[in-house]
Each structure stands twice: as C-alpha cells, then as structure tokens.
Design a protein around this motif. Structure first.
Motif, PDB file in Angstrom:
ATOM      1  N   HIS A  72     -36.285   2.726  52.501  1.00  0.00           N
ATOM      2  CA  HIS A  72     -37.651   3.246  52.649  1.00  0.00           C
ATOM      3  C   HIS A  72     -37.745   4.073  53.929  1.00  0.00           C
ATOM      4  CE1 HIS A  72     -38.723  -0.218  55.421  1.00  0.00           C
ATOM      5  NE2 HIS A  72     -37.752  -0.753  54.722  1.00  0.00           N
ATOM      6  N   PRO A  98     -40.800  -1.004  50.154  1.00  0.00           N
ATOM      7  CA  PRO A  98     -41.154  -0.627  48.780  1.00  0.00           C
ATOM      8  C   PRO A  98     -42.300  -1.431  48.174  1.00  0.00           C
ATOM      9  CG  PRO A  98     -38.795  -0.531  49.047  1.00  0.00           C
ATOM     10  CD  PRO A  98     -39.336  -1.096  50.338  1.00  0.00           C
ATOM     11  N   ALA A 157     -44.864   8.041  47.153  1.00  0.00           N
ATOM     12  CA  ALA A 157     -43.503   7.536  46.975  1.00  0.00           C
ATOM     13  C   ALA A 157     -42.498   8.686  46.941  1.00  0.00           C
ATOM     14  CB  ALA A 157     -43.417   6.716  45.693  1.00  0.00           C
ATOM     15  N   SER A 206     -30.753   3.442  46.396  1.00  0.00           N
ATOM     16  CA  SER A 206     -32.177   3.300  46.102  1.00  0.00           C
ATOM     17  C   SER A 206     -32.481   4.227  44.932  1.00  0.00           C
ATOM     18  CB  SER A 206     -33.002   3.700  47.341  1.00  0.00           C
ATOM     19  OG  SER A 206     -34.388   3.662  47.091  1.00  0.00           O
ATOM     20  N   PRO A 207     -33.438   3.911  44.067  1.00  0.00           N
ATOM     21  CA  PRO A 207     -34.433   2.852  44.191  1.00  0.00           C
ATOM     22  C   PRO A 207     -33.969   1.517  43.611  1.00  0.00           C
ATOM     23  CG  PRO A 207     -34.913   4.165  42.257  1.00  0.00           C
ATOM     24  CD  PRO A 207     -33.727   4.799  42.921  1.00  0.00           C
ATOM     25  N   GLU A 255     -38.131  -5.211  48.479  1.00  0.00           N
ATOM     26  CA  GLU A 255     -37.455  -3.974  48.073  1.00  0.00           C
ATOM     27  C   GLU A 255     -37.945  -3.444  46.733  1.00  0.00           C
ATOM     28  OE1 GLU A 255     -33.082  -3.883  48.584  1.00  0.00           O
ATOM     29  OE2 GLU A 255     -33.356  -5.928  49.305  1.00  0.00           O
ATOM     30  N   SER A 256     -38.759  -4.222  46.043  1.00  0.00           N
ATOM     31  CA  SER A 256     -39.241  -3.827  44.731  1.00  0.00           C
ATOM     32  C   SER A 256     -40.655  -3.269  44.842  1.00  0.00           C
ATOM     33  CB  SER A 256     -39.240  -5.037  43.798  1.00  0.00           C
ATOM     34  OG  SER A 256     -39.899  -4.755  42.582  1.00  0.00           O
ATOM     35  N   THR A 257     -41.104  -2.619  43.776  1.00  0.00           N
ATOM     36  CA  THR A 257     -42.492  -2.149  43.757  1.00  0.00           C
ATOM     37  C   THR A 257     -43.395  -3.094  42.973  1.00  0.00           C
ATOM     38  OG1 THR A 257     -41.868  -0.635  41.975  1.00  0.00           O
ATOM     39  CG2 THR A 257     -42.029   0.286  44.192  1.00  0.00           C
ATOM     40  N   PHE A 289     -39.292   8.005  42.897  1.00  0.00           N
ATOM     41  CA  PHE A 289     -38.236   7.895  43.905  1.00  0.00           C
ATOM     42  C   PHE A 289     -37.066   8.817  43.578  1.00  0.00           C
ATOM     43  CE2 PHE A 289     -39.721   3.318  44.752  1.00  0.00           C
ATOM     44  CZ  PHE A 289     -40.414   3.679  45.895  1.00  0.00           C
TER      45      PHE A 289
END
Length: 716
Positions: A91, A100, A112, A133-134, A149-151, A165
């Motif tokens: 990020h 994230p 994003a 990433s992502p 780290e996730s959305t 992303f």
C-alpha cells in the motif's frame, strides 16, 4: 522480442540454466559484501553459479543498487538474460497509503487506483519490476492478522478493488510505460479462510463455496490483466495449494485461461514436506512443478532435484520448458530484453519518491478511508476555538504506517499531534512518553490531569504495527488492557470524549462504547495525522464505510453480513430459545459491513423497482432518492443489495450487487439508479455451474448492509 525468439532462447539454455531460471533469491545474495551472501548460500546449498543464473530477485531497493545488480547479473549470465526485480509493495512504496482494509473502507475505486499508480511510479524509478499485490483474499475472521492486507469480507467489493489495483499498477502499456510495474495477485486460493483465524492454518470448505465466494476476486484481477499469481500457504480440499495440480492446472490455467507466471510464497514449496504430502525435497519439487508453479521463492527444491527428476523421466523436460518460457515472456512483457534497467533512474527517484504531490494524494486517500463509527450529540466536527486535550499512546506516535510498509519511514509520517496543531488554537498534548501496553504512572496522571481541564478530550488509542499483519493472529481483539484502563480513567473526568483508533483489524470496541465519538482511522500511512485532523475538524466530511464487520466480541467470530439463513432463524424475539442465536450476545456485529457515519443527516427513500417481473437477459432498474438534510456537503456511498428468496442452494440473507458514490451539496437530494442484470443473480450450484432459477428476489438500496426498506421483483 518475438515469441519464436524466446523459444529459441529456451532451446539454447542448458538443463541447469533452465532450472536456475525458476529460482528466486533475496537481495542479500547479490550484495557486494561477500559475508552477506556466503551464509545464505551455504544454508540453501547453492553455488555462485546458481546465484548468477537465478531468474528473479526479491527485495532489491533503490535505482543505483538495482542498476548495479542488473548489470552484474547480465555480465555473469551466459546468455545475458536479465533478472526480474520483485518486492512487497502493498500500500505504497516510500509514500505510504492506508492499509488495504482501510482502502477497502473508502469504497473509492479511483482512490485505490491512485494508490497503485503512485506506488508503481515510486517503485519503478527505484528499479523494481513486480509488486506482490493485490491481495484479494476474502476475509471474515478478524483474529487473522492479514485481514489488514485485504479489502474485506465481500466478494463483489473485493473484485472491484482487485481490478482497480491491477489497472493502477500496470497501466495500459506495461512494456513501454516505465512508470508501471507488473501486478501479482495473491494468495491463490482461499488463504483468508484459515481455520480459527490462525495464520498458515488449514482451510476447509466445499468446492462450491470456494467458487462462489473466494475465487471471483482472483478472477477479476486476472481479467484486468495481472501478470503473476502467488500460491497460498494453506490447503485447498486437503492438498496444499503450492502442490495442488487441480487448483493451478485445471482451474487457474484451464478454466481461467491464465498463461502467466505462478510464483510460490516464501518457502512454500519446501513446506509441502511438513504439510505431509511430500516426504522430501525431491517429492516437493515434483508436486510443485506438476502443479504448474514456475518460480520457487527462497527454497532449493527445484535447484536440488528438478534436473534429477527430468533425467530419470519422472518429470518431462517440456514441463520445465513451459515454466521457463513463461518467465521469459514476463521479462519480455516488461521490455527488459531491450531495456534491462527499465525505469531505474536516480534523478527520477529523487524527483518522485515521497514528493509533495504524492504526499498530497496520500492525504486525500487516507481521509477517504477513515470511518466515523460513533458521533453522539454531534460531538464532531470540532471547533477551532475549543480547548482540547490530546492524550494517549497514539497521540504523538509515528507508528501509523502498518507493518507492510517496506520502504516507508516512520519518522517521515505525520503524527496526530502535528495534524491537530494546524487547526486548534488551544490544544494541550501530553509530554510524557506513553507506552501502548505499560504506560508509566506519570503518563497516566498527566493524561487524566489534561483531560480534566479540557472542553474536549481526544484519546488516541490503537495497535502498534506488529500486532497485525503476517504471523500476527490474536484470540483477543480488544485494545490492550492498559489502554482500556486509561479509557476508564479519562472517561471519568472528561466532559466530552473522542476516541481515535490506529489499527489493522476490526476490534471488539465494547469497552469504549461510552465515548461520545469513535473514529476508525486504520493505519492511514505517511499523512496519517493530517488526514485524521481533516476529519476531526470537518475539513473533510467522513465518507468511509466499513468493508469488514466489527464484532460485539470475539465469540461471534466469524461474523459477516452475507451469511446464509438457517432452518431456525432468529427473528428478534428474545424469549424464543430454540433458534439460531447466542444467549449472551447479538447475532449481529456491532458495526456491520457498509456502515459509517458522516456529519449531518441523510435519508433514503423507498427503493423502487421499475419491473415487477423479469426474464433472463433483462435488466432490472432500481432507484432511490437520497436526501442531505444538513448544511454539510457530503459524499454518500449508496449500496445495492439483493436476496434470492428460494434457491437450489441456500442463499445469503443479503448480497452486495452494486455501489456508487455521490456528492451531495447541503440540503440537496439526488436520485440514484442502478441497472441490475439477471446475470448478477447467478450463483454456483452443487454441480459447480453458474445459474439461477425463477422466483422472488428482495432488493434494497441502503446506506449499509443492515438498513434499508426492501422491495422485490420476480424472475419468471
């Protein structure tokens, strides 16, 4: 370079050179200091010749160093093949953006994409070619540290962010745009469903659930053009992903049509041994190559045994050749054969890395990610003439970047105290250092003393960065006990109390619910203090909405909005016992998916569906009017939810099917219209096929996953 030239290059390589091309080594192996690499080389049982031909490199930093490593590598490589330089740019590179999970809470795809563009530019001029990433793992258990780290918890939202992303990192012309980097989607697959929220743990789910809920995010990233896929550490249907031939050859390459590079996570090939599916490194190498893993990261199963496996006929050499060709094609896609130093440029590095422009973008993205959870009696926004006390461990902390900020420097980050001082005329910030876990008696006394004298107290609480991220699972997701005790002491004397939070996961906030206002800032990045101050003083009306539910307590976990119904659903009668409910807690999260407050009141009209009945192939028009009843301008995230009332497989009680953000002027109303296709009603059946059936569907246009007045339509 044309494909036939790449094929010819593979044909020129010796068997050992081809095997070495499948190895990824960390930066130390390319250090100018002999002592820095002799130990790691001995540990991996490899020679300098293997280092000279290892196809990809992990963690090189800086344009000067990247150019040196590439130059030396190509001089030592017999066929002058360039290396690929990869890193964890999650990020932000040096300019750090929100984690994230915070980006997901912005519900802002452009934000994003901007994050990824800035990250790519800073990484590219610093010599890097690929970012890991992502991460699009669907997450529903906040005990797992990597939820940061996730959305979030929703397949639809995750998929849209995955696309944003990838497009931000790679742009439209990756080969010629040297300000871009290749994206690696991870972790394939279902890493976010680790049992008990314990990192690296087993994943146990049906194939139907895997396809319906977990695979769509990865597929969206691949459809957007992601060049690489990283394997996950976990098992999928009892077989570790890194050795799972069905998952990678049948699903990823066969069904999804992915012909790019698959890379293992760190050490994952060798971990097939403790998993219990390989007896030794030789068998681990066989399973991984047969599963179509092209690059082995930081273990030596391929270099130790792949030649032997091919020579004895256990593995066909063609399988190795296809892996090597995919790696060379990626290098070619990045233009490295013609431009081995690609974007690496010390002058551009000095110009772009942590530039004022990038910091400004990071500040704007950060404030879009902050979620106002509570605001009793319109406590916020603050007035500049109020007497403030700013206390607590996070008040002057630079620990605001999050654990995955590889090149970020804490000392370059803006503290909350620095941000608040731009606005407040009278703010008293404590001088005693304040530990997150064991504050001194003097620090506590000073905080209480300042709180007594102030009109408004800002109590800055939260996690240190190491408390979330990889290998940071926790069973207790409350704030540290010392902070809860501090809250009680300050609450007892404060006239008005605002709590701000820096953290990497949803927390159990039960113990601080008596605060007048609660602001969830996540780890906001380099511009943390400025962004949070913008929110507190109303320079920016908070627009963040949760992308992951906050539980009432850890005993509810996993608790998420799009759960399946049961045969004995709890309908709200507290006297009814033999239904699916807890005796000591609600079934619902404290703060649900999609939830967040803004300054001022907004209302949603009754949802209107323009077609009572529809057929397959039709488009359903759904609309509602959203009205701003305040004198604040605001950004509203309008969410569309659907429920399939009767399916051949039990359907979730709600599913997100669309969202949009609108800007409302004071006292303005806008009508929001969604076009819902019948394809969006499809789901995975027991035979693993996507389809739907005739029947009734409920639909809501709502501010979050728990509100809204439903209406319906019928598919005939």
């Amino acid at each position: 370079m044309k494909k036939e030239q790449l094929v010819n290059l593979v044909e020129q390589m010796t068997l050992k050179e081809k095997v070495d091309q499948l190895l990824q080594l960390a930066a130390d192996f390319y250090s100018e200091k002999a002592e820095a690499k002799t130990g790691p080389m001995a540990q991996l049982n490899i020679t300098q010749d293997t280092v000279n031909h290892a196809g990809t490199t992990l963690g090189i930093s800086g344009a000067k160093e990247a150019i040196r490593v590439q130059k030396t590598y190509m001089e030592n490589n017999r066929l002058h093949i360039p290396t690929l330089l990869m890193a964890d740019i999650i990020h932000g590179f040096r300019t750090i953006f929100p984690i994230p999970l915070g980006l997901g809470s912005s519900w802002d795809l452009q934000a994003a994409k901007q994050m990824a563009e800035v990250s790519a530019k800073e990484a590219a001029v610093s010599g890097l070619h690929v970012t890991f990433s992502p991460m699009v793992d669907l997450v529903r258990d906040p005990r797992w540290g990597r939820v940061m780290e996730s959305t979030g918890e929703d397949p639809f939202l995750n998929a849209r962010f995955a696309e944003a992303f990838v497009k931000g990192y790679q742009g439209d012309d990756l080969e010629h745009d040297f300000m871009r980097v290749a994206a690696c989607v991870k972790h394939f697959a279902a890493y976010g469903a680790a049992l008990a929220g314990r990192d690296y743990n087993t994943v146990n789910m049906s194939e139907r659930q895997l396809r319906d809920q977990y695979l769509p995010g990865y597929k969206a990233a691949l459809d957007a053009g992601a060049k690489l896929v990283m394997t996950s550490f976990n098992t999928v249907d009892g077989v570790p992903a890194t050795g799972n031939e069905w998952l990678f050859r049948d699903v990823l390459r066969g069904e999804f049509g992915f012909d790019g590079v698959v890379i293992s996570d760190w050490g994952a090939v060798q971990e097939l041994i403790p998993h219990g599916v390989a007896k030794d490194q030789k068998e681990a190498a066989r399973l991984a190559i047969q599963a179509s893993v092209d690059i082995e990261m930081m273990t030596n199963c391929y270099t130790g045994y792949l030649e032997e496996l091919i020579t004895e006929g256990t593995v066909p050499e063609a399988m190795l050749d296809e892996a090597v060709l995919r790696i060379l094609e990626l290098k070619n896609d990045l233009g490295l054969f013609e431009h081995p130093y690609r974007g690496a440029d010390e002058a551009l590095e000095a110009q772009h890395v942590l530039s004022d422009e990038h910091r400004s973008i990071a500040r704007d993205v950060a404030r879009r990610s902050i979620v106002l959870l509570k605001n009793e009696h319109a406590t916020l926004p603050l007035r500049k003439d109020q007497t403030l006390a700013l206390v607590g461990p996070a008040a002057q902390s630079h620990d605001v970047l999050g654990v995955w900020s590889w090149q970020g420097k804490k000392e370059e980050a803006v503290t909350l105290a620095q941000g608040v001082q731009h606005y407040a005329k009278q703010v008293h910030t404590q001088t005693e250092a304040f530990d997150y876990f064991a504050p001194s008696k003097e620090a506590i006394e000073e905080a209480v003393s300042l709180a007594k004298e102030a009109e408004v107290v800002i109590l800055a609480l939260g996690e240190e960065d190491w408390m979330s991220g990889e290998a940071s699972s926790q069973t207790d997701i409350r704030l540290p006990q010392a902070q809860l005790e501090l809250f009680d002491k300050v609450r007892a004397v404060a006239k008005t109390l605002i709590v701000t939070l820096y953290n990497g996961r949803p927390l159990d906030l039960t113990a601080i619910q008596s605060a007048d206002a609660i602001v969830e800032a996540w780890f906001p990045g380099t511009e943390a203090g400025n962004a949070l101050a913008d929110i507190l003083f109303g320079v920016y009306n908070p627009s963040g909405r949760l992308s992951m539910s906050f539980p009432e307590n850890v005993g509810q976990v996993p608790v998420f909005y799009n759960t399946d119904n049961t045969g004995r659903p709890y309908l709200g009668d507290p006297n009814e016992k033999y239904v699916s409910k807890y005796l000591d807690a609600s079934n619902q999260p404290r703060y649900p998916f999609g939830y967040g407050l803004s300054y001022g009141e907004v209302t949603y009209s009754q949802t209107i569906v323009h077609q009572d009945t529809v057929q397959l192939g039709d488009t359903i028009t759904v609309e509602a009017t959203i009205s701003n009843h305040s004198d604040y301008k605001r950004r509203e995230t309008v969410q569309l939810y659907v429920r399939d009332i009767v399916g051949k497989v039990v359907r979730p009680v709600r599913e997100l099917k669309g969202f949009t953000q609108i800007d409302l002027a004071p006292q303005e109303s806008q009508t929001v219209r969604f076009e819902l296709t019948t394809d969006q009603l499809f789901y995975v059946h027991s035979n693993q096929e996507w389809s739907t059936e005739p029947g009734e569907f409920h639909v809501w246009i709502a501010p979050n996953s728990q509100e809204g007045v439903k209406t319906s339509f019928t598919l005939v």
